[in-house]
Design a protein around this motif. Structure first.
Motif, short mmCIF file in Angstrom:
data_model
loop_
_atom_site.label_atom_id
_atom_site.label_comp_id
_atom_site.label_asym_id
_atom_site.label_seq_id
_atom_site.Cartn_x
_atom_site.Cartn_y
_atom_site.Cartn_z
N LEU A 1 -7.76 -5.52 28.02
CA LEU A 1 -7.09 -6.38 26.95
C LEU A 1 -7.30 -7.66 27.09
N LEU A 2 -7.32 -8.20 28.44
CA LEU A 2 -7.33 -9.81 28.64
C LEU A 2 -8.93 -9.95 28.47
N PHE A 3 -9.84 -9.10 28.94
CA PHE A 3 -11.23 -9.35 28.63
C PHE A 3 -11.37 -9.52 26.98
N ILE A 4 -10.99 -8.63 26.35
CA ILE A 4 -10.98 -8.74 24.88
C ILE A 4 -10.57 -9.99 24.13
N LEU A 5 -9.40 -10.34 24.74
CA LEU A 5 -8.58 -11.54 24.24
C LEU A 5 -9.38 -12.71 24.62
N ALA A 6 -10.03 -12.78 25.92
CA ALA A 6 -10.56 -14.10 26.53
C ALA A 6 -11.98 -14.37 25.82
N LEU B 1 0.11 -1.78 26.33
CA LEU B 1 -1.18 -0.98 26.56
C LEU B 1 -1.65 -0.40 25.22
N MET B 2 -3.00 -0.18 25.12
CA MET B 2 -3.29 0.45 23.92
C MET B 2 -4.31 1.54 24.35
N VAL B 3 -4.45 2.45 23.39
CA VAL B 3 -5.38 3.54 23.45
C VAL B 3 -6.39 3.45 22.36
N ASP B 4 -7.78 3.71 22.57
CA ASP B 4 -8.58 3.81 21.72
C ASP B 4 -8.89 5.04 20.90
N SER C 1 -6.63 -8.64 16.05
CA SER C 1 -7.38 -9.97 15.34
C SER C 1 -8.75 -10.16 16.07
N GLY C 2 -8.87 -9.92 17.20
CA GLY C 2 -10.30 -10.18 17.82
C GLY C 2 -11.16 -8.82 17.09
N LEU C 3 -10.47 -7.81 17.11
CA LEU C 3 -11.39 -6.45 16.60
C LEU C 3 -11.60 -6.75 15.38
N ARG C 4 -10.93 -7.53 14.54
CA ARG C 4 -11.15 -7.70 13.00
C ARG C 4 -12.23 -8.59 13.03
N SER C 5 -12.12 -9.84 13.73
CA SER C 5 -13.03 -10.94 13.49
C SER C 5 -14.47 -10.62 14.04
N SER D 1 1.01 -9.97 21.70
CA SER D 1 -0.42 -9.63 22.34
C SER D 1 -1.32 -8.84 21.47
N ALA D 2 -0.75 -7.63 21.09
CA ALA D 2 -1.24 -6.54 20.51
C ALA D 2 -1.87 -7.06 19.06
#
Length: 449
Positions: A262-267, A248-251, A351-355, A345-346
């Motif tokens: 997280l699935l939404f971000i990855l997808a 799990l993550m915390v912003d 990677s998605g955030l950086r991209s 997964s993290a």
């Protein structure tokens, strides 16, 4: 018709240490039985890892003895995340991998999980074959055929490099991250992964003593991480569970980001990269309706599997899709690894955030979680509550009231004598009322059945 399994559940064999089958005697014989199945008449090679529970020492020795008696060599890697065992089993060309862990459970529980030579969970037929061997009398191989044990000292370094490689050696320079390792199996390797990729890492939950695994830390207790992220003014926080297969993550605002988000971000990231096979992902019956709605706007389908990563993986394999998971944070990124892996997964999320040049808070904003209420209704005996006419009618009425903006689910617990009544929808007041009314109706119907 498939024979029912006596010992294996949806995620191996698990229970309280000293109770039932979670004893040295049984685990020794389990090692022997597994050794006979995996060696298949030849001298097999089995890799063993564990989390940080004190009972892991006892069960590691028991497994080693049982495997040796069956004529199997063992490779011992010590405390390592469950997904690391999946990877290392493949890397060392072992016949199977065994993990001694009870995941997110307290220290007084423990269990055994298996991986195939390909780093995947065992199919039913192999688990049944092991159970069939357990019914036999334990015999010891001839002395010249007994198995040997070898400790693998560089296992941690190998896994760290593997994790880094799955992200294309992502550059995290300038990012401040708090890691919560739950005093569990990721306590050593996780900080190394993120530091070596350039991040400034602050670690909590990295002092296991055999008794404190998952205790007020980790993905099951994220409040500690939320506080640390705010105190450290970090960019984000990452929490693993005791064996490292959940994340799990915390912003940066201290808000929890669960597995659905997280699935939404990855997808969305994978679709933008043209990597999302079939433009679909797999969730479960408990996946928040908000994810389904948000994905639909992005042209991405959501298929719901039964609760449990085993069933998520079955659907992924059946559809040849690459992404799936649960709100608990057990995510599967099949394009880079074979099983749920919290660290991997993290890194995929980062990677998605950086991209996209986004913060975690910005990336999750495209999805709005629907309010969800769940009430457990006790059942005096095991029954199919949906077969009761009054319950079926009550569910139909609840669905009518909610319309297209809501969802109803009745799910018997696999571990407790309860049925879980879950209602979700856009209007939190309506959701609460509907769930309370439905739970009352289910309770009345069950008491009269």
């Amino acid at each position: 018709m498939t024979k029912d399994k006596q010992y294996f559940g949806t995620d191996g064999i698990r229970g309280r240490v000293g109770d039932g089958v979670i004893t040295p005697e049984f685990i020794l014989k389990l090692g022997w039985a597994a050794g006979r199945v995996f060696s298949n008449g030849t001298k097999g090679k089995i890799l063993i890892g564990k989390d940080t529970r004190i009972s892991g020492y006892m069960f590691e020795s028991a497994l080693e003895a049982g495997l040796s008696a069956a004529g199997c060599d063992t490779l011992i890697v010590g405390p390592m995340p469950t997904p690391a065992i999946a990877y290392l089993t493949r890397a060392f060309h072992a016949d199977a991998g065994i993990v001694i862990s009870a995941s997110h459970n307290p220290f007084y529980d423990n269990g055994i999980k298996f991986f195939s030579e390909n780093g995947t969970k065992l199919p039913d037929e192999l688990e049944l074959a092991i159970e069939a061997e357990l019914e036999k009398t334990l015999t010891t191989a001839e002395s010249d055929r007994l198995g040997k044990a070898q400790r693998i000292d560089d296992a941690g370094g190998r896994y760290v490099e593997f994790c880094k490689s799955t992200s294309g050696y992502l550059d995290l320079e300038g990012m401040k991250i708090v890691l919560d390792c739950a005093h569990g199996a990721t306590y050593d390797v996780a900080p190394k992964v993120f530091r070596e990729l350039g991040a400034q890492v602050i670690s909590i939950g990295t002092r296991p003593d055999g008794l404190n695994i998952n205790e007020e830390v980790g993905s099951t207790h994220p409040a500690a991480l939320q506080r640390a992220v705010l105190e450290q003014k970090a960019d984000l926080g990452i929490a693993f569970d005791g064996d490292g297969d959940r994340v799990l993550m915390v912003d940066n605002e201290g808000e929890l980001v669960d597995g659905d988000e997280l699935l939404f971000i990855l997808a969305t990231h994978l679709k933008q990269q043209g990597l999302l096979n079939g433009d679909g992902i797999v969730g479960t019956l408990m996946t928040n309706l908000g994810l389904e709605v948000a994905l639909k706007k992005e042209g991405i389908d959501l298929v719901r599997a039964k609760v449990g990563d085993r069933y998520v993986m079955e659907q992924l394999n059946e559809r040849d899709w690459i992404l799936g998971g649960e709100s608990s944070g057990h995510l599967v990124c099949k394009h880079v690894t074979t099983t749920g892996d919290g660290i991997v997964s993290a890194l995929q999320v980062l990677s998605g955030l950086r991209s996209a040049d986004q913060t975690l808070a910005q990336a999750k904003s495209g999805m709005r979680k629907f309010p969800q209420v769940m009430i457990n209704v006790r059942m005096p005996v095991k029954m199919d509550v949906m077969s009761l006419a009054s319950v079926a009618d009550a569910v139909t009425e609840a669905e009518r009231v909610l319309g297209d903006a809501g969802r109803v689910l009745l799910r018997p617990s696999g571990t407790e004598p309860v049925v879980r009544v879950m209602v979700e929808g856009e209007d939190v007041g309506l959701v609460k009322r509907t769930c309370n009314e439905l739970a009352d109706q289910v309770e009345e119907a069950v008491s009269q059945a």
